[in-house]
Design a protein around this motif. Structure first.
Motif, short mmCIF file in Angstrom:
data_model
loop_
_atom_site.label_atom_id
_atom_site.label_comp_id
_atom_site.label_asym_id
_atom_site.label_seq_id
_atom_site.Cartn_x
_atom_site.Cartn_y
_atom_site.Cartn_z
N LEU A 180 0.82 -1.22 0.00
CA LEU A 180 0.00 0.00 0.00
C LEU A 180 0.85 1.26 0.00
O LEU A 180 1.86 1.34 0.71
CB LEU A 180 -0.91 0.01 1.23
N ALA A 181 0.39 2.26 -0.77
CA ALA A 181 1.05 3.56 -0.85
C ALA A 181 0.01 4.61 -1.20
O ALA A 181 -1.01 4.30 -1.79
CB ALA A 181 2.14 3.54 -1.92
N PRO A 182 0.26 5.87 -0.84
CA PRO A 182 -0.70 6.92 -1.20
C PRO A 182 -0.60 7.24 -2.69
O PRO A 182 0.39 6.89 -3.35
CB PRO A 182 -0.26 8.12 -0.36
N PRO A 183 -1.59 7.92 -3.24
CA PRO A 183 -1.47 8.38 -4.62
C PRO A 183 -0.23 9.24 -4.76
O PRO A 183 0.06 10.08 -3.90
CB PRO A 183 -2.73 9.22 -4.84
N GLY A 184 0.50 9.02 -5.82
CA GLY A 184 1.71 9.81 -6.04
C GLY A 184 2.58 9.20 -7.12
O GLY A 184 2.24 8.17 -7.70
N GLY A 185 3.68 9.85 -7.36
CA GLY A 185 4.61 9.37 -8.37
C GLY A 185 5.76 10.34 -8.52
O GLY A 185 5.98 11.21 -7.68
N HIS A 186 6.47 10.19 -9.63
CA HIS A 186 7.64 11.03 -9.89
C HIS A 186 7.23 12.39 -10.44
O HIS A 186 6.33 12.48 -11.25
CB HIS A 186 8.56 10.36 -10.91
N GLU A 198 2.01 21.09 -9.15
CA GLU A 198 1.45 20.59 -10.40
C GLU A 198 1.59 19.07 -10.50
O GLU A 198 0.66 18.38 -10.92
CB GLU A 198 2.14 21.25 -11.61
N GLY A 199 2.75 18.56 -10.11
CA GLY A 199 2.96 17.11 -10.16
C GLY A 199 2.03 16.37 -9.23
O GLY A 199 1.47 15.32 -9.58
N ALA A 200 1.81 16.89 -8.03
CA ALA A 200 0.91 16.25 -7.07
C ALA A 200 -0.52 16.23 -7.60
O ALA A 200 -1.20 15.21 -7.53
CB ALA A 200 0.98 16.97 -5.73
N LEU A 201 -0.96 17.35 -8.15
CA LEU A 201 -2.32 17.42 -8.70
C LEU A 201 -2.48 16.47 -9.89
O LEU A 201 -3.51 15.80 -10.03
CB LEU A 201 -2.65 18.86 -9.11
N ARG A 202 -1.46 16.40 -10.75
CA ARG A 202 -1.51 15.48 -11.90
C ARG A 202 -1.58 14.04 -11.43
O ARG A 202 -2.40 13.26 -11.91
CB ARG A 202 -0.27 15.70 -12.79
N GLY A 244 -10.21 15.75 -8.46
CA GLY A 244 -9.63 17.06 -8.66
C GLY A 244 -9.46 17.76 -7.33
O GLY A 244 -10.27 17.59 -6.42
N ILE A 245 -8.40 18.52 -7.23
CA ILE A 245 -8.12 19.28 -6.01
C ILE A 245 -7.80 20.70 -6.43
O ILE A 245 -6.98 20.91 -7.34
CB ILE A 245 -6.92 18.69 -5.23
N ALA A 246 -8.45 21.67 -5.82
CA ALA A 246 -8.09 23.06 -6.07
C ALA A 246 -6.70 23.29 -5.49
O ALA A 246 -6.41 22.85 -4.36
CB ALA A 246 -9.10 23.99 -5.40
N PRO A 247 -5.81 23.93 -6.24
CA PRO A 247 -4.45 24.14 -5.72
C PRO A 247 -4.41 24.75 -4.32
O PRO A 247 -3.56 24.37 -3.51
CB PRO A 247 -3.81 25.07 -6.77
N CYS A 248 -5.36 25.62 -4.01
CA CYS A 248 -5.37 26.25 -2.68
C CYS A 248 -5.75 25.26 -1.58
O CYS A 248 -5.53 25.53 -0.39
CB CYS A 248 -6.30 27.45 -2.65
N PHE A 287 1.93 16.11 0.39
CA PHE A 287 0.86 17.07 0.58
C PHE A 287 -0.33 16.35 1.20
O PHE A 287 -0.46 15.14 1.09
CB PHE A 287 0.41 17.66 -0.77
N THR A 288 -1.21 17.12 1.81
CA THR A 288 -2.47 16.59 2.31
C THR A 288 -3.59 17.51 1.86
O THR A 288 -3.36 18.68 1.53
CB THR A 288 -2.46 16.43 3.84
N THR A 289 -4.77 16.96 1.82
CA THR A 289 -5.96 17.75 1.54
C THR A 289 -7.16 17.09 2.19
O THR A 289 -7.19 15.87 2.34
CB THR A 289 -6.21 17.93 0.03
N GLN A 290 -8.12 17.89 2.59
CA GLN A 290 -9.38 17.37 3.09
C GLN A 290 -10.52 17.71 2.15
O GLN A 290 -11.67 17.38 2.43
CB GLN A 290 -9.66 17.92 4.49
#
Length: 157
Positions: free
Chosen positions: A39-45, A54-58, A67-71, A94-97
């Motif tokens: 198991l791993a969180p969403p992510g990549g290079h 930008e990479g995290a949102l992609r 989708g996540i608003a950059p703010c 990064f984290t988001t709620q």
């Protein structure tokens, strides 16, 4: 006096989708990928020419279709990791709620399922790098190391 070589590292971007019940989203890696079955969180290079945001949102869009608003994306941790093979990486976490859409598996060739897990009690089948990130995220630490012979910034070795 010998010349030192400029340090280079792969940069990973990871996103902890953090629900109101405290759980975070983890993906079960599958197929011909690093740490298949774990198991791993969403992510990549990070890709050339993009910022870490930008990479995290992609990555989160590519992997789980939200989708996540950059703010709404908040930096929460930097980990300097060294794999068992000796490859060094920097992980920007990064984290988001808040996000738009329902998380779903958009890469079935690389992921076999989604798991909502308590970050303070991560499943035993997490990628070790993920377990280290979750531990430090829960402690509120902004910086850690993982996989190095000694700890440099207060993380687990």
């Amino acid at each position: 006096m010998s010349q030192r070589t400029r340090y280079k590292s792969v940069v990973d971007v990871l996103v902890l989708l953090h629900r109101t019940d405290g759980r975070v989203l983890l993906l079960r890696r599958a197929g011909d990928v690093y740490a298949s079955g774990l198991l791993a969180p969403p992510g990549g290079h990070l890709e050339d020419g993009e910022t870490v945001t930008e990479g995290a949102l992609r990555e989160v869009d590519e992997e789980v279709g939200v989708g996540i608003a950059p703010c709404d994306l908040e930096f929460c941790h930097l980990i300097h990791h060294r794999s068992p093979e000796g490859e060094a990486r920097l992980g920007v976490v990064f984290t988001t709620q808040r996000w738009f859409g329902e998380p779903r598996n958009r890469e079935p060739g690389k992921c076999s399922g989604l798991v909502w897990a308590a970050p303070d009690r991560p499943p035993s089948d997490c990628v070790p790098y993920t377990a280290a990130v979750l531990d430090r995220f829960c402690s509120g630490a902004l910086l850690s190391t993982h996989g190095w012979p000694t700890t440099l910034a207060g993380g687990s070795a």
